[in-house]
Scaffold this active site. Structure first.
Site, PDB file in Angstrom:
ATOM      1  N   LYS B  78      -1.717   7.988  -3.314  1.00 22.89           N
ATOM      2  CA  LYS B  78      -2.408   6.703  -3.396  1.00 22.89           C
ATOM      3  C   LYS B  78      -2.022   5.843  -2.187  1.00 22.89           C
ATOM      4  O   LYS B  78      -0.863   5.866  -1.760  1.00 22.89           O
ATOM      5  CB  LYS B  78      -2.023   5.999  -4.692  1.00 22.89           C
ATOM      6  CG  LYS B  78      -2.837   4.748  -5.008  1.00 22.89           C
ATOM      7  CD  LYS B  78      -2.453   4.186  -6.379  1.00 22.89           C
ATOM      8  CE  LYS B  78      -3.245   2.937  -6.737  1.00 22.89           C
ATOM      9  NZ  LYS B  78      -2.878   2.388  -8.065  1.00 22.89           N
ATOM     10  N   SER B 153      -6.717   1.310 -11.100  1.00 21.06           N
ATOM     11  CA  SER B 153      -6.932   1.271  -9.675  1.00 21.06           C
ATOM     12  C   SER B 153      -6.716   2.599  -8.940  1.00 21.06           C
ATOM     13  O   SER B 153      -7.179   2.741  -7.812  1.00 21.06           O
ATOM     14  CB  SER B 153      -5.986   0.227  -9.075  1.00 21.06           C
ATOM     15  OG  SER B 153      -4.643   0.638  -9.231  1.00 21.06           O
ATOM     16  N   SER B 177      -3.357   1.698 -14.488  1.00 21.84           N
ATOM     17  CA  SER B 177      -3.990   2.191 -13.268  1.00 21.84           C
ATOM     18  C   SER B 177      -3.845   3.689 -12.999  1.00 21.84           C
ATOM     19  O   SER B 177      -4.508   4.223 -12.117  1.00 21.84           O
ATOM     20  CB  SER B 177      -3.451   1.423 -12.053  1.00 21.84           C
ATOM     21  OG  SER B 177      -4.117   0.188 -11.934  1.00 21.84           O
TER      22      SER B 177
END
Lengths: 476, 484
Positions: B78, B153, B177
């Site tokens: 990420k 996210s 997330s």
């Protein structure tokens, strides 16, 4: 109406740890800009602080020395504001739960012992430094960012600018005795902000206070406060209002100038620092620190009075700096008489150090050298006045006192015949004075002694000269 | 052979046995990326050149006999996890040019194992969002339905794993997330106990809630990743001083007699019918495996979203103050310092980030602190104690991961409150600091994956993985692939 001042001091002291408070960078002063930085103290995205245990220990030490309660549970908080020298946009400080609370330190003012209460001592990180140059651009040096900083906040117990200076001196002495801060106001390792207000004598209510920043020398502590107190009293007498504000001391004009008002004051939005666990201090740890505490100024003053028979005044001066007190004790250990050594230090050594703007640790003059000199006086080899001359010579050249005395032929004249010869010469040259003495003007004895000393270039034994002058004059 | 379709566990075994070389693996995965990425757009940065170098390093390590669990495994990271010298943007324009000068603890651990970095994945800007639509660069599409969001996210990481554009991925979870996008994309996402995985190098959103965790194709893969990334880190003062365990220890162990709590507050009026059905079926399946369902109550659940949006935004308002144009990232020219600050932050941050900075700044302001931030901390304590009490009677808690399957792109982007509610089942877990996993438990009528959330006691990731593994192996869901 008579007014009195109410003063509280907020002192920031940089701690003498090797590394910064939340990372491993060096804290050395004076390095090239941005050479003592890393992602953590630069506030790079994603970095986390790790507390330096030594900084914690130093603060606890200070708290104990200032008679504070050490909180078993304290916590860091974020103080949020934007400024280029603050890379994270917040300063890690302490807010609701400081490390040390409710202490005091004692000052002696006009012979009276006074307790100045300490409200709190907490630990925080220092900010960097903005540098403005002529190009119109500004630069930031982050070397200082993250240097551990202790904030010591007093209660408003200080009544006069002089007391404020005494408090600062005592505080600095304690910090230096503990070895936690070098106490250099000019370099900014010790900084002082003052909160001050005035009120009619006898009143219990506080007046509106102002905060004075940028007081960067001991002299200015008194000067800035004196100015600000006068300013406030003048405002009241003119029927004007004092505004709660932050004012900046300007040492060039000797005045304080408004920096920002209460309305413009920041809302720092303090909240508990989520990146650091609460600080838990065990009683075992506190005990261990207590056991390793050095002797502090107050205790040393008492010991000097008791063990060396010194007057309180001498003891106070000799203990102001730990290094000086150690110098004194070394001289006594080497056989010097305490009061004699104290006099030499206070009258001659401190004067010359002061002239050269030096610290005892910065000069090469050794306790053994002073003891040697004092011994020469005791043995009657030189007299006191000559000794002063020799002292300066030893101080400047580092040669031994005995060597200088021989080299310059300064040995005291204690030979009666030589002195009598000199007295006769003086009497021959001053027949009028001899007559006046005969006619009862006995105070002229001083004149004759002085002339004899002059003739012998100060080397004659003054006691002997005195005796012989009197004897010969009376015999006339 | 389509190596990209393999699970981490399968591929790790093959590489270790010398049946396949890291070089072949990375060629195959990047071939897949080339094909699929234009449709899914899971990545912000593809580190192709670097990946081939890393594959060579992995081969050298294998040649030298230094094989590890992740040696030669292509993994996506990420874009809020710092990788030294590799662009790390947090999907924010304000960090469009930020190359970290240091490596995060988690990726350092992966590097020691000679993993292969495929690239940095897309996300909601600074991890603020539930759909990856808040990326400052581009949106990511759900591999199961390209008209839908992948969740957020960590939407890029979840989509990349679901679309076989990597073998496994790392995400971060502040309020769901990792789990919510795992649920939307039909993969496995684990949020470890707060303090289990080091946060050093994770760009902070809300420091007291953030946690890094794996997004994988299977439960066993999740356990394998945890074996590498978990453990105490002296660089992170909030990391727990607990020795890491072998998270695969209980995989395959019997789950008979385990008590699973079903909180009544999580099955509410108006929730998606299909989600409710799938979760109930999953609970029945667990029962048939020998688990004992027990109805429980987590009474403060209704305050979780409000509490979260005060705590998280307050911390965020402070954490994001460092993006001021002075030191790195975007700097807009201004007439003076204040003007430079304002222009930089106005240009650099997207709407949602600005909204949260304002919310947080407000909550911490003088005069409001007690009513908002302080109160929120008190409620947070109550929520935490809800879980403590529940865990006195049950071993695990089972809930849906999200109230609905993946929604359509654009459907909620203009309605922040609706968007915030998509984390309603995951947020409490972060506030309580406990671990939870999301794993697939079936599909909606439209063929969209639905996720089951299993919540465990603090530091009982091994137990969660045991139960999740038992369920997974008894069902066909983990074998299903999107049709791309």
């Amino acid at each position: 109406m008579q007014y009195e001042a109410v003063i509280g001091l907020e002192v920031h002291a940089q701690l003498l740890t090797e590394s910064k408070i939340f990372c491993g960078c060096s804290t050395q002063f004076g390095a090239e800009p941005n050479t003592q930085v890393c992602p953590v103290c630069l506030g790079m995205p994603g970095v986390l602080p790790v507390l330096n245990r030594k900084a914690l220990e130093y603060t606890i030490k200070t708290g104990l020395a200032m008679n504070c309660k050490i909180s078993p549970y304290s916590r860091f908080a974020r103080k949020n504001y934007f400024y280029p020298d603050l890379p994270k946009g917040y300063q890690i400080s302490q807010y609701e739960l400081p490390l040390c609370e409710d202490g005091y330190l004692e000052i002696i003012t006009d012979g009276e012992r006074r307790k100045i209460r300490i409200k709190r001592i907490h630990l925080e990180e220092d900010a960097g430094k903005n540098i403005h140059d002529l190009s119109g651009y500004s630069f930031v040096d982050f070397n200082r960012t993250g240097v551990p900083l202790m904030e010591i906040v007093s209660e408003p117990d200080i009544k006069t600018p002089k007391e404020a200076a005494l408090y600062m001196k005592k505080l600095r002495a304690i910090l230096r005795y503990l070895g936690v801060c070098d106490g250099n106001l000019e370099q900014g390792s010790l900084r002082c902000d003052a909160n001050v207000s005035v009120r009619p004598v006898g009143s219990q209510e506080y007046g509106v206070k102002t905060e004075i920043k940028n007081i960067n020398s001991f002299r200015f502590v008194e000067k800035a406060l004196e100015y600000e107190i006068k300013r406030q009293i003048k405002l009241i007498n003119n029927g004007e209002k004092i505004i709660q504000e932050t004012r900046l001391w300007d040492s060039i004009t000797g005045t304080t100038q408004s920096m920002r008002s209460k309305e413009e004051a920041h809302d720092y939005r303090y909240f508990p620092e989520p990146d650091l666990a609460p600080v838990v201090v065990s009683s075992d740890w506190i005990e261990k620190i207590k056991k390793n505490m050095p002797e502090l100024p107050d205790a040393k003053i008492e010991r000097f009075i008791k063990d060396y028979g010194l007057p309180a005044y001498d003891a106070e001066i000799l203990t102001e700096e730990k290094s000086l007190s150690e110098w004194f004790e070394e001289a006594v250990r080497l056989g010097g008489k305490p009061k004699e050594i104290a006099n030499w230090i206070m009258v001659e050594l401190l004067r010359i150090l002061n002239e050269e703007n030096k610290d005892i640790t910065e000069c090469n003059f050794k306790p053994s050298q002073l003891v040697e000199l004092v011994n020469l006086v005791d043995k009657g080899i030189i007299n006191r006045n000559i000794a002063k001359e020799v002292f300066e010579e030893v101080y400047k050249t580092g040669k031994s006192a005995e060597f200088i005395v021989k080299e310059k032929g300064l040995t005291q004249i204690s030979d009666d015949s030589v002195i009598i010869e000199a007295i006769k010469q003086v009497m021959d040259k001053n027949p009028k004075e001899v007559d006046r003495f005969k006619n009862g003007e006995e105070k002229l004895i001083g004149f004759f002694v002085g002339q004899v000393m002059k003739l012998t270039k100060g080397k004659a034994n003054p006691k002997l000269v005195n005796e012989l002058v009197l004897k010969i004059l009376k015999e006339q | 052979m389509e190596l990209h379709k393999l699970t981490l566990t399968e591929l790790s075994k093959m590489i270790n046995r010398g049946e396949v070389r890291p070089h072949e693996v990375i060629i195959d995965v990047f071939k897949r990326v080339q094909e699929i990425e234009p449709k899914v757009k899971a990545y912000i940065t593809l580190t192709t050149d670097k990946a081939y170098e890393m594959a060579r390093d992995a081969e050298n390590a294998i040649f030298a006999g230094k094989r590890n669990l992740l040696t030669g495994i292509p993994i996506a990271i990420k874009d809020n996890i710092c990788t030294k010298g590799i662009l790390t943007t947090c999907a924010s324009k304000i960090l469009y040019n930020f190359y970290p000068p240091y490596e995060s603890t988690v990726t350092s651990k992966l590097l020691k194992q000679k993993y292969i970095l495929t690239g940095k994945t897309n996300m909601d800007e600074f991890a603020m969002g539930s759909s990856t639509e808040n990326s400052g660069f581009h949106i990511t599409r759900n591999p199961w339905d390209l008209e839908r969001v992948p969740g957020g996210s960590s939407g890029g990481s979840a989509a990349a794993v679901a679309a076989d554009e990597c073998i496994a991925a790392l995400g971060s979870d502040t309020g769901g997330s990792i789990r919510q996008p795992a649920s939307f994309c039909g993969v496995v996402g684990l949020k470890p106990t707060y303090g289990r995985v080091s946060r050093f190098g994770l760009v902070a959103f809300a420091s007291s809630l953030d946690q890094i965790g794996p997004i994988t194709k299977s439960v066993a893969d999740s356990a394998l990743m945890m074996n590498v990334i978990a453990g105490h880190d002296p660089m992170d003062s909030t990391s727990a001083p607990i020795e890491s365990t072998d998270f695969r220890e209980y995989l395959g162990h019997d789950v008979k007699g385990l008590k699973i709590g079903i909180p009544k507050e999580y099955f509410i009026e108006g929730m998606d019918k299909e989600v409710e059905e799938r979760i109930k079926e999953a609970i029945n399946q667990l029962e048939s495996l020998g688990c004992i369902p027990v109805e429980i109550s987590l009474p403060h659940t209704e305050y979780a979203v409000a509490t979260y949006y005060i705590v998280a935004t307050s911390e965020a308002s402070s954490n994001l103050a460092r993006y001021d144009g002075v030191k790195y990232g975007l700097r807009a020219q201004g007439n003076d310092l204040l003007d430079m600050y304002m222009k930089t932050r106005s240009k650099g941050f997207g709407a949602e980030v600005k909204r949260r900075i304002m919310l947080g700044t407000y909550s911490l302001s003088a005069g409001y602190y007690d009513a908002y931030y302080k109160k929120a901390l008190q409620v947070r304590t109550l929520i935490k104690s809800d879980f403590e009490k529940a865990f006195e009677n049950v071993d695990f808690i089972v809930t849906p991961t999200a109230p609905s399957p993946a929604f359509k792109i654009g459907e909620k982007i203009d309605d922040p409150l609706q968007m915030y509610l998509s984390d309603i089942f995951t947020i409490s877990i972060n506030l309580a600091g406990v671990p939870a996993i999301s794993l697939p438990c079936g599909f909606s009528g439209k063929g969209l994956p639905i996720g089951l959330q299993i919540i465990g006691k603090p530091f009982d990731e091994a137990g969660i993985l045991q139960l999740a593994y038992a369920y997974e192996q008894s069902m066909p869901w983990h074998k299903m692939k999107p049709n791309l």
